[in-house]
Design a protein around this motif. Sequence first.
Motif, PDB file in Angstrom:
ATOM      1  N   ILE A  42       0.331  -1.163  -0.048  1.00 51.37           N
ATOM      2  CA  ILE A  42      -0.207  -0.082   0.141  1.00 51.37           C
ATOM      3  C   ILE A  42       0.799   1.387  -0.211  1.00 51.37           C
ATOM      4  O   ILE A  42       0.195   2.045  -0.870  1.00 51.37           O
ATOM      5  CB  ILE A  42      -1.204   0.328   1.359  1.00 51.37           C
ATOM      6  CG1 ILE A  42      -1.689   0.934   1.073  1.00 51.37           C
ATOM      7  CG2 ILE A  42      -0.469   0.358   2.671  1.00 51.37           C
ATOM      8  CD1 ILE A  42      -2.612   1.181  -0.065  1.00 51.37           C
ATOM      9  N   LEU A  43       2.220   0.960   0.687  1.00 47.45           N
ATOM     10  CA  LEU A  43       2.196   2.701   1.058  1.00 47.45           C
ATOM     11  C   LEU A  43       3.662   2.720  -0.336  1.00 47.45           C
ATOM     12  O   LEU A  43       3.809   3.679  -1.336  1.00 47.45           O
ATOM     13  CB  LEU A  43       3.515   2.271   1.932  1.00 47.45           C
ATOM     14  CG  LEU A  43       4.941   3.809   2.089  1.00 47.45           C
ATOM     15  CD1 LEU A  43       3.746   5.035   2.197  1.00 47.45           C
ATOM     16  CD2 LEU A  43       5.723   3.553   3.466  1.00 47.45           C
ATOM     17  N   GLN A  44       3.927   1.946  -0.888  1.00 49.60           N
ATOM     18  CA  GLN A  44       4.748   1.606  -2.399  1.00 49.60           C
ATOM     19  C   GLN A  44       4.016   1.940  -2.961  1.00 49.60           C
ATOM     20  O   GLN A  44       4.230   3.131  -4.542  1.00 49.60           O
ATOM     21  CB  GLN A  44       4.908   0.556  -2.539  1.00 49.60           C
ATOM     22  CG  GLN A  44       6.373   0.104  -1.409  1.00 49.60           C
ATOM     23  CD  GLN A  44       6.325  -0.467  -0.518  1.00 49.60           C
ATOM     24  OE1 GLN A  44       4.688  -0.413  -0.062  1.00 49.60           O
ATOM     25  NE2 GLN A  44       6.917  -1.049   0.304  1.00 49.60           N
ATOM     26  N   THR A  45       2.479   1.780  -3.165  1.00 53.58           N
ATOM     27  CA  THR A  45       1.799   2.135  -4.187  1.00 53.58           C
ATOM     28  C   THR A  45       1.483   3.495  -4.321  1.00 53.58           C
ATOM     29  O   THR A  45       0.895   4.618  -5.262  1.00 53.58           O
ATOM     30  CB  THR A  45       0.161   1.328  -4.555  1.00 53.58           C
ATOM     31  OG1 THR A  45       0.612  -0.670  -4.488  1.00 53.58           O
ATOM     32  CG2 THR A  45      -0.865   1.403  -5.568  1.00 53.58           C
ATOM     33  N   ASN A  84       1.328   6.208  10.831  1.00 50.78           N
ATOM     34  CA  ASN A  84       0.621   5.260  10.981  1.00 50.78           C
ATOM     35  C   ASN A  84       1.771   3.813  11.293  1.00 50.78           C
ATOM     36  O   ASN A  84       2.691   3.633  10.356  1.00 50.78           O
ATOM     37  CB  ASN A  84      -0.849   4.640  10.612  1.00 50.78           C
ATOM     38  CG  ASN A  84      -1.591   5.504  11.007  1.00 50.78           C
ATOM     39  OD1 ASN A  84      -1.789   5.728  12.062  1.00 50.78           O
ATOM     40  ND2 ASN A  84      -2.205   6.275   9.894  1.00 50.78           N
ATOM     41  N   GLU A  85       0.520   2.816  12.158  1.00 45.49           N
ATOM     42  CA  GLU A  85       2.640   2.400  12.376  1.00 45.49           C
ATOM     43  C   GLU A  85       1.717   0.876  11.400  1.00 45.49           C
ATOM     44  O   GLU A  85       0.234   1.175  10.843  1.00 45.49           O
ATOM     45  CB  GLU A  85       1.829   1.255  13.887  1.00 45.49           C
ATOM     46  CG  GLU A  85       2.572   2.260  15.018  1.00 45.49           C
ATOM     47  CD  GLU A  85       1.675   3.037  15.841  1.00 45.49           C
ATOM     48  OE1 GLU A  85       0.518   2.767  15.081  1.00 45.49           O
ATOM     49  OE2 GLU A  85       2.414   4.127  15.893  1.00 45.49           O
ATOM     50  N   ASN A  86       2.084  -0.359  11.201  1.00 47.79           N
ATOM     51  CA  ASN A  86       2.333  -1.780  10.119  1.00 47.79           C
ATOM     52  C   ASN A  86       0.585  -2.093  10.540  1.00 47.79           C
ATOM     53  O   ASN A  86       0.082  -2.241   9.185  1.00 47.79           O
ATOM     54  CB  ASN A  86       2.487  -2.841  10.141  1.00 47.79           C
ATOM     55  CG  ASN A  86       4.316  -2.366   9.357  1.00 47.79           C
ATOM     56  OD1 ASN A  86       4.285  -0.869   8.640  1.00 47.79           O
ATOM     57  ND2 ASN A  86       5.305  -2.460   9.666  1.00 47.79           N
ATOM     58  N   TYR A  87       0.185  -2.413  11.844  1.00 48.85           N
ATOM     59  CA  TYR A  87      -1.030  -3.043  11.592  1.00 48.85           C
ATOM     60  C   TYR A  87      -2.673  -2.146  11.397  1.00 48.85           C
ATOM     61  O   TYR A  87      -3.466  -2.526  11.552  1.00 48.85           O
ATOM     62  CB  TYR A  87      -1.165  -3.123  13.554  1.00 48.85           C
ATOM     63  CG  TYR A  87      -1.321  -2.317  14.875  1.00 48.85           C
ATOM     64  CD1 TYR A  87      -2.473  -1.858  14.807  1.00 48.85           C
ATOM     65  CD2 TYR A  87      -0.610  -1.315  15.083  1.00 48.85           C
ATOM     66  CE1 TYR A  87      -2.730  -0.873  15.719  1.00 48.85           C
ATOM     67  CE2 TYR A  87      -0.160  -0.476  16.137  1.00 48.85           C
ATOM     68  CZ  TYR A  87      -1.770  -0.006  16.311  1.00 48.85           C
ATOM     69  OH  TYR A  87      -2.167   0.831  16.851  1.00 48.85           O
ATOM     70  N   ASN A  89      -1.973  -0.235   9.294  1.00 53.26           N
ATOM     71  CA  ASN A  89      -2.087   0.260   7.812  1.00 53.26           C
ATOM     72  C   ASN A  89      -2.522  -0.459   7.488  1.00 53.26           C
ATOM     73  O   ASN A  89      -2.795  -0.640   6.610  1.00 53.26           O
ATOM     74  CB  ASN A  89      -0.638   0.324   6.998  1.00 53.26           C
ATOM     75  CG  ASN A  89       0.095   1.488   7.358  1.00 53.26           C
ATOM     76  OD1 ASN A  89       0.023   2.588   7.516  1.00 53.26           O
ATOM     77  ND2 ASN A  89       1.539   1.890   6.981  1.00 53.26           N
ATOM     78  N   TYR A  90      -2.186  -2.138   7.717  1.00 49.40           N
ATOM     79  CA  TYR A  90      -3.137  -2.975   7.374  1.00 49.40           C
ATOM     80  C   TYR A  90      -4.425  -2.776   6.976  1.00 49.40           C
ATOM     81  O   TYR A  90      -5.678  -2.439   6.211  1.00 49.40           O
ATOM     82  CB  TYR A  90      -3.184  -4.107   8.176  1.00 49.40           C
ATOM     83  CG  TYR A  90      -4.308  -5.726   7.816  1.00 49.40           C
ATOM     84  CD1 TYR A  90      -3.738  -6.370   6.336  1.00 49.40           C
ATOM     85  CD2 TYR A  90      -5.251  -6.263   8.379  1.00 49.40           C
ATOM     86  CE1 TYR A  90      -4.642  -6.762   6.493  1.00 49.40           C
ATOM     87  CE2 TYR A  90      -6.299  -6.677   7.953  1.00 49.40           C
ATOM     88  CZ  TYR A  90      -5.912  -7.344   6.631  1.00 49.40           C
ATOM     89  OH  TYR A  90      -6.107  -8.489   6.816  1.00 49.40           O
ATOM     90  N   GLU A  91      -4.882  -2.145   8.421  1.00 48.41           N
ATOM     91  CA  GLU A  91      -6.941  -1.593   8.071  1.00 48.41           C
ATOM     92  C   GLU A  91      -6.979  -0.515   7.076  1.00 48.41           C
ATOM     93  O   GLU A  91      -8.140  -0.262   6.295  1.00 48.41           O
ATOM     94  CB  GLU A  91      -7.197  -1.174   9.181  1.00 48.41           C
ATOM     95  CG  GLU A  91      -8.678  -1.224   9.667  1.00 48.41           C
ATOM     96  CD  GLU A  91      -8.981  -0.158  11.245  1.00 48.41           C
ATOM     97  OE1 GLU A  91      -9.969   0.612  11.181  1.00 48.41           O
ATOM     98  OE2 GLU A  91      -8.361  -0.780  12.716  1.00 48.41           O
ATOM     99  N   ARG A  95      -9.803  -0.483   3.507  1.00 48.28           N
ATOM    100  CA  ARG A  95     -10.521   0.724   3.216  1.00 48.28           C
ATOM    101  C   ARG A  95      -9.852   0.836   1.893  1.00 48.28           C
ATOM    102  O   ARG A  95     -11.082   1.253   0.850  1.00 48.28           O
ATOM    103  CB  ARG A  95     -10.277   1.750   4.750  1.00 48.28           C
ATOM    104  CG  ARG A  95     -11.069   1.389   5.338  1.00 48.28           C
ATOM    105  CD  ARG A  95     -12.366   1.357   5.393  1.00 48.28           C
ATOM    106  NE  ARG A  95     -12.622   0.419   7.166  1.00 48.28           N
ATOM    107  CZ  ARG A  95     -13.215  -0.754   6.731  1.00 48.28           C
ATOM    108  NH1 ARG A  95     -12.925  -1.701   6.136  1.00 48.28           N
ATOM    109  NH2 ARG A  95     -13.305  -1.350   8.305  1.00 48.28           N
ATOM    110  N   ILE A  96      -9.020   1.768   2.038  1.00 48.27           N
ATOM    111  CA  ILE A  96      -8.642   1.971   0.414  1.00 48.27           C
ATOM    112  C   ILE A  96      -8.809   0.460  -0.969  1.00 48.27           C
ATOM    113  O   ILE A  96      -9.467   0.947  -1.707  1.00 48.27           O
ATOM    114  CB  ILE A  96      -6.842   2.316   0.163  1.00 48.27           C
ATOM    115  CG1 ILE A  96      -6.506   2.814   0.991  1.00 48.27           C
ATOM    116  CG2 ILE A  96      -6.275   2.404  -1.309  1.00 48.27           C
ATOM    117  CD1 ILE A  96      -5.122   3.725   1.569  1.00 48.27           C
ATOM    118  N   LEU A  97      -8.636  -0.997  -0.402  1.00 47.89           N
ATOM    119  CA  LEU A  97      -8.871  -1.813  -2.015  1.00 47.89           C
ATOM    120  C   LEU A  97     -10.553  -1.672  -1.685  1.00 47.89           C
ATOM    121  O   LEU A  97     -11.047  -1.858  -3.205  1.00 47.89           O
ATOM    122  CB  LEU A  97      -8.433  -2.986  -1.129  1.00 47.89           C
ATOM    123  CG  LEU A  97      -7.297  -2.622  -1.425  1.00 47.89           C
ATOM    124  CD1 LEU A  97      -6.723  -4.324  -0.539  1.00 47.89           C
ATOM    125  CD2 LEU A  97      -6.858  -3.275  -3.002  1.00 47.89           C
TER     126      LEU A  97
END
Length: 114
Positions: A42-45, A84-87, A89-91, A95-97
């Motif tokens: 997500i971060l790279q995209t 935000n922390e990695n955990y 970022n998963y959430e 939401r982004i997907l």
Amino acid sequence: MNNKNIERLIPKAINLLQSFPKEKIYQGYLASFGPTVITSGILQTVAFYSGDDKKKKVIKLMFDLIKEDLKTNHITLLNVLEENENYKNYEIKNRILEASVACKLAIRTFELKD
């Protein structure tokens, strides 16, 4: 991803797409966004899409769509992910997907030009 969230986001996406450029290239950007998130992260995209003016509009569209759900006062999606922390970022990734799928479905309701 949650189908109910996607269904809830589609009308909002249609409203946001009213003022969005009606070019086929954006349909391609929206279609490729989700697979790019899955393969690259997500971060790279988001960082990659933020580097181009046309692709940046896609990121802004999705951020405007989910900003209320994230309950953030950040200006850009990249800022949200960087702080935000990695955990979390998963959430955020989910939401982004969901926003990506909603936008991809919503843009099909418009007549697009080449």
